[in-house]
Design an enzyme around this catalytic site. Structure first.
Site, PDB file in Angstrom:
ATOM      1  N   THR A  49       0.839  -1.199   0.000  1.00 30.77           N
ATOM      2  CA  THR A  49       0.000   0.000   0.000  1.00 30.77           C
ATOM      3  C   THR A  49       0.874   1.249   0.000  1.00 30.77           C
ATOM      4  O   THR A  49       1.973   1.250   0.561  1.00 30.77           O
ATOM      5  CB  THR A  49      -0.932   0.063   1.225  1.00 30.77           C
ATOM      6  OG1 THR A  49      -0.160   0.347   2.402  1.00 30.77           O
ATOM      7  CG2 THR A  49      -1.674  -1.257   1.417  1.00 30.77           C
ATOM      8  N   GLU A  50       0.364   2.317  -0.624  1.00 36.62           N
ATOM      9  CA  GLU A  50       1.129   3.562  -0.703  1.00 36.62           C
ATOM     10  C   GLU A  50       1.353   4.205   0.661  1.00 36.62           C
ATOM     11  O   GLU A  50       2.277   5.003   0.831  1.00 36.62           O
ATOM     12  CB  GLU A  50       0.426   4.578  -1.609  1.00 36.62           C
ATOM     13  CG  GLU A  50       0.293   4.161  -3.055  1.00 36.62           C
ATOM     14  CD  GLU A  50      -1.105   3.704  -3.392  1.00 36.62           C
ATOM     15  OE1 GLU A  50      -1.755   4.354  -4.225  1.00 36.62           O
ATOM     16  OE2 GLU A  50      -1.555   2.689  -2.802  1.00 36.62           O
ATOM     17  N   ASN A  51       0.478   3.898   1.622  1.00 33.33           N
ATOM     18  CA  ASN A  51       0.644   4.520   2.933  1.00 33.33           C
ATOM     19  C   ASN A  51       1.554   3.712   3.856  1.00 33.33           C
ATOM     20  O   ASN A  51       1.728   4.079   5.019  1.00 33.33           O
ATOM     21  CB  ASN A  51      -0.718   4.753   3.601  1.00 33.33           C
ATOM     22  CG  ASN A  51      -1.510   3.484   3.800  1.00 33.33           C
ATOM     23  OD1 ASN A  51      -1.451   2.571   2.986  1.00 33.33           O
ATOM     24  ND2 ASN A  51      -2.269   3.402   4.879  1.00 33.33           N
ATOM     25  N   ALA A  91       7.408   3.705   0.872  1.00 30.28           N
ATOM     26  CA  ALA A  91       6.398   3.009   0.064  1.00 30.28           C
ATOM     27  C   ALA A  91       6.509   3.423  -1.401  1.00 30.28           C
ATOM     28  O   ALA A  91       6.438   2.591  -2.309  1.00 30.28           O
ATOM     29  CB  ALA A  91       5.000   3.314   0.602  1.00 30.28           C
TER      30      ALA A  91
END
Length: 220
Positions: A49-51, A91
């Protein structure tokens, strides 16, 4: 008109067939999030995930949500054994270094050449482009999941996108509720039709030339 839940899951099941053992995969918001439900637990696949999660699991059971644990869209998620956490900069470093095997994302439009438009409709306010531009440029394989036509019945797969592009020639596959396409050499190749639709229906509702195989299989 939106897609029913069974149709959305049919698209997600087909997309999951493109994910192989031990891949690192990013799933976008919307239908792509459902793909997690069709990845075998013992496959070794790690969802990114980007977070800042590597090893995201599926949606938690009602009442078991952790307020500090969510995906990039803000929805509660679980994690699998071996998961790790890191900041958003790391990320995106994973994305930009080309370490993702597959990214699966939605789109407002996609072209037969692989162009993707998925971040803005002119005149409408949006929070930003998110990670789609990086993901669509850098992942080894980019799969688009979307409705075949918009709410007015106009094709969303076109020869040339009319909306602002996220990436040029970035998509490798497009999967809709009607068909599965592969993009090769800037051409749109039909791989499968989705039950209960027909090849004729797919041709008439696609706004671009389609390369047809000798035989077309059906995905149920």
């Amino acid at each position: 008109m939106g897609l029913g839940i069974e149709t959305r899951h049919q698209i997600a099941r087909r997309a999951a067939k493109e994910i192989k053992e031990n891949m690192v995969v990013n799933l976008g918001i919307g239908i792509p999030t459902l793909v997690a439900d069709y990845i075998p637990i013992d496959s070794g696949v790690m969802l990114h995930t980007e977070n800042g999660i590597l090893g995201m699991g599926g949606s938690p059971l009602p009442g078991e949500e952790d307020g500090n644990l969510s995906n990039a869209g803000g929805y509660p998620v679980s994690i699998i054994a071996g998961a790790s956490y890191f900041d958003s900069a790391q990320a995106f470093g994973i994305i930009r270094k080309g370490l993702l095997d597959v990214t699966i994302l939605g789109a407002l439009e996609a072209s037969s050449k692989g162009d993707i438009a998925n971040w803005i409709v002119p005149g409408k306010r949006v929070p930003g482009m998110g990670g789609a531009i990086d993901l669509a440029q850098k992942a080894k394989k980019v799969i688009v999941l979307m409705n075949h036509c918009d709410k007015e019945g106009k094709p969303k797969i076109v020869s040339d996108c009319s909306l602002p592009l996220t990436v040029r020639e970035g998509a490798h596959m497009i999967i809709t509720e009607k068909a599965v396409f592969e993009i090769k050499n800037r051409q749109l190749h039909l791989l499968e039709v989705m039950n209960p639709h027909s090849v004729e229906e797919v041709i008439s509702e696609t706004g671009a030339e389609i390369i047809l195989p000798e035989t077309v299989s059906v995905f149920y």
